[in-house]
Structure formats: C-alpha cells, structure tokens
Design an enzyme around this catalytic site. Structure first.
Site, PDB file in Angstrom:
ATOM      1  N   CYS A   1      28.468 -51.418  17.707  1.00 55.34           N
ATOM      2  CA  CYS A   1      28.895 -50.201  18.416  1.00 55.34           C
ATOM      3  C   CYS A   1      30.373 -49.872  18.183  1.00 55.34           C
ATOM      4  O   CYS A   1      30.731 -48.750  17.826  1.00 55.34           O
ATOM      5  CB  CYS A   1      28.576 -50.305  19.908  1.00 55.34           C
TER       6      CYS A   1
ATOM      7  N   HIS B   1      29.799 -51.679  25.655  1.00 52.11           N
ATOM      8  CA  HIS B   1      29.152 -50.794  24.682  1.00 52.11           C
ATOM      9  C   HIS B   1      29.956 -49.502  24.621  1.00 52.11           C
ATOM     10  O   HIS B   1      30.564 -49.084  25.608  1.00 52.11           O
ATOM     11  CB  HIS B   1      27.702 -50.505  25.070  1.00 52.11           C
TER      12      HIS B   1
ATOM     13  N   HIS C   1      25.739 -43.385  18.543  1.00 51.34           N
ATOM     14  CA  HIS C   1      26.137 -44.781  18.729  1.00 51.34           C
ATOM     15  C   HIS C   1      25.234 -45.695  17.919  1.00 51.34           C
ATOM     16  O   HIS C   1      24.177 -45.277  17.420  1.00 51.34           O
ATOM     17  CB  HIS C   1      26.103 -45.163  20.217  1.00 51.34           C
TER      18      HIS C   1
END
Length: 344
Positions: free
Chosen positions: A260, A308, A320
């Site tokens: 990420c 994240h 993402h």
C-alpha cells in the site's frame, strides 16, 4: 455523496439444504481451527463461517501492519548504511590531513636538527654578529609558532578521526540491530500470510472470500470529490492509475508490484515528490484536511495506526494496493475506518 453500507454476507446457495450447508461449513471451520487454533467449538455454522472470513481479514491486517514495520526497518537500515559511508569518508579525508600535517612537522624537525638545535642564549654569546643572530632568532620563533599551530591542527584532526570512527562503529551496531528487525518483521509477515492461506484452503471453494471484495468495515463518508486537486496530486493520481491491475506484493515499491505505501511512494515519485516509505510517515507528509474536503491525489490513511493507505481518486473512491491476492484497484473511500486525509 453518501456511500451505502455494503453487506458481504453471502446468500445460501440453491441446492444445499441447511443441514448439508451446516455440515460442510462445520468441517471447513474445524480444519481452519486446527490451523489457527481459534474457532470456538460452540459457534453455529453461520457464526463460524463469519468468524473464518473475519479471521482472514484480521490476518491480512496483521500482515499489513508487520509489512509497514518491515518497510520502516528497511528504511532505518538504509539510513545506517549512509551514516557509515559518511563517517568512513570523513575519517579518510581527515587521515589525509593528518598525513600532511605529520609530513610538515617532520620537515620542521629536520630543519631544527640541521640547525644544531643550540640554546638561543648560548648562540647569542657565541655569535660574531648579534644583529644577524637576532634576525635568525625571530625567524626561529616564527617557525616555532608555526610548529605549535601545526601540532594543534594535528591534535584536532586526530580527534575528528576518532569521532568519525566511533560514529561508524555506532552506525554499524545500529545496522546490525536493524537487520535483525527486518528479519523479524519479515518472519511475522510470512507467518500471518501463511496462516491466512491455510484458512482459505480449509474453506470450500465456493465459500472463500471474493478477492475483489472491499473491506467489510464500510463506513458512510461525504467527500466532495468534484474539485480538481493540486498539479502534483493529479500527476501522482495519473501515475497510480497506470498501476491499476498490478499485483499486491508485500514490501514492494513498484513498478511490477506494490504494497500500500509502496504504491503511494512510487506514484508521487513520478510527480517529482519524495514521500517517506511507510504509511505512518506518509500521513504526516503534508497538510491534513477533513475527509469531506478530500481532493484527487490526497492520501487517505486507514485505521487508527495508519497501517493502510490509499489515494483519493474522486467520486468517493480511492486507488490502493489492498492485500495479498488482490491487485491495485479502485474501492470506496469508506471501505475501512478513515483515520486521516493528507494533502501533499
């Protein structure tokens, strides 16, 4: 724009009675419990199925957190290597100065030896030309001052070498600690992912979570999503769009695969902006704004620990790298609890 709350409970498949379905799920979860050691024996089949799916999400979340710690440890390792290189370069440069100063002192000592090194008072008494002697004495005094200055420089240079070597030794010890941390975090990630794979294999194929699903912790949000972002934010967004479909690879920063934070760092690098490596550091790489004011290119950090991160793409969506087994994609910005929005 309010995003609907998405339910991920799957409908009962036609052709399976409730009793057969319960038997299949109970067997799957029993196998999963052996792998995880966590499924409660008294849970109903439906509850156990939800627990299994939640366990996969939890393991992926834990793996992602460990991945960010891994990324941070790698970054620390790189900094320690740079410290060692700088300290070694400084010591080498100072050693050259020391060698020159020693050579200069050697020349001074040789000249003094050749002059006989006679006590100045005795030399004055023996001199047939006192005026000439006094001129020579003044020159000798100046030479003595130069030698004292050179000695002082030599001492300072030697102290700098000792300091540089001590710094290099400290950086080397820190580098060894960072190497151990990298290895430890890598083992943690691999263990979490391996347990998640075991759990997924234990479920019947038709009951496995869809790799294309968003997180089940969907929350309603109302970003504007219509106003244009900054020039560099839009450039980063264009780069992130080029990565759509590329696989999630833990610890990877592109261009073939990403985790990420690796995707965010790579995308902004294409826009000429250097972001830090971890999602926790990236959330502080600019000015924080309310989610309702998110613009394309803004960084959206998730969970309280920012483990994240994605990039707001407009229309209530982010780009993402979700988790292992999934590719870079669009998902609703409210797919998980949003902790912050950062405008770089």
């Amino acid at each position: 724009m309010r995003l609907p709350v998405v339910s991920h409970r799957r409908p009962t498949r036609p052709g399976l009675t409730r009793g057969v379905r319960a038997t299949v799920l109970s067997a799957a979860v029993a196998t999963a419990a052996t792998a995880l050691g966590s499924a409660p024996a008294s849970a109903s089949p439906e509850d156990t199925h939800e627990t299994a799916e939640e366990a996969v999400d939890r393991l992926y979340t834990e793996a992602e957190r460990a991945t960010e710690r891994y990324n941070g440890a790698l970054e620390d390792l790189g900094r320690q290597r740079e410290r060692i290189a700088r300290a070694q370069d400084a010591a080498a440069r100072t050693q050259e100065d020391v060698n020159q100063l020693r050579a200069s002192l050697g020349s001074m000592a040789g000249a003094q030896y050749r002059s006989g090194g006679i006590d100045p008072a005795v030399a004055l008494l023996l001199s047939s030309d006192p005026d000439t002697f006094l001129d020579r004495a003044a020159a000798l005094d100046r030479a003595g001052e130069r030698r004292a200055v050179t000695l002082s420089k030599l001492r300072r240079a030697q102290r700098r070498i000792a300091q540089s070597r001590a710094e290099a030794a400290g950086a080397l010890a820190a580098m060894e600690r960072d190497r151990a941390a990298v290895a430890r975090h890598k083992r943690t990630v691999e263990a979490r992912l391996d347990r998640a794979r075991q759990l997924l294999r234990a479920l019947p194929g038709t009951e496995r979570p869809d790799p294309g699903r968003a997180s089940r912790s969907v929350s309603p949000v109302t970003p504007t999503g219509d106003a244009p972002g900054s020039a560099r934010g839009l450039a980063a967004l264009m780069a992130a769009r080029q990565a759509l479909g590329r696989p999630y690879v833990w610890g990877a920063g592109g261009p073939a695969g990403f985790d990420c934070s690796g995707l965010m760092q790579w995308a902004y690098a294409q826009a000429g902006v250097a972001l830090p490596r971890t999602s926790q550091a990236q959330r502080y790489a600019g000015r924080m704004v309310p989610l309702s004011q998110a613009l394309p290119g803004d960084l959206v950090a998730y969970r309280a620990d920012a483990s994240h991160i994605g990039m707001y793409a407009g229309n209530g969506q982010v780009i993402h790298a979700p988790y292992p087994g999934a590719s870079v994609r669009y998902d609703p910005v409210g797919m998980m609890p949003v902790s912050s929005v950062t405008r770089v």
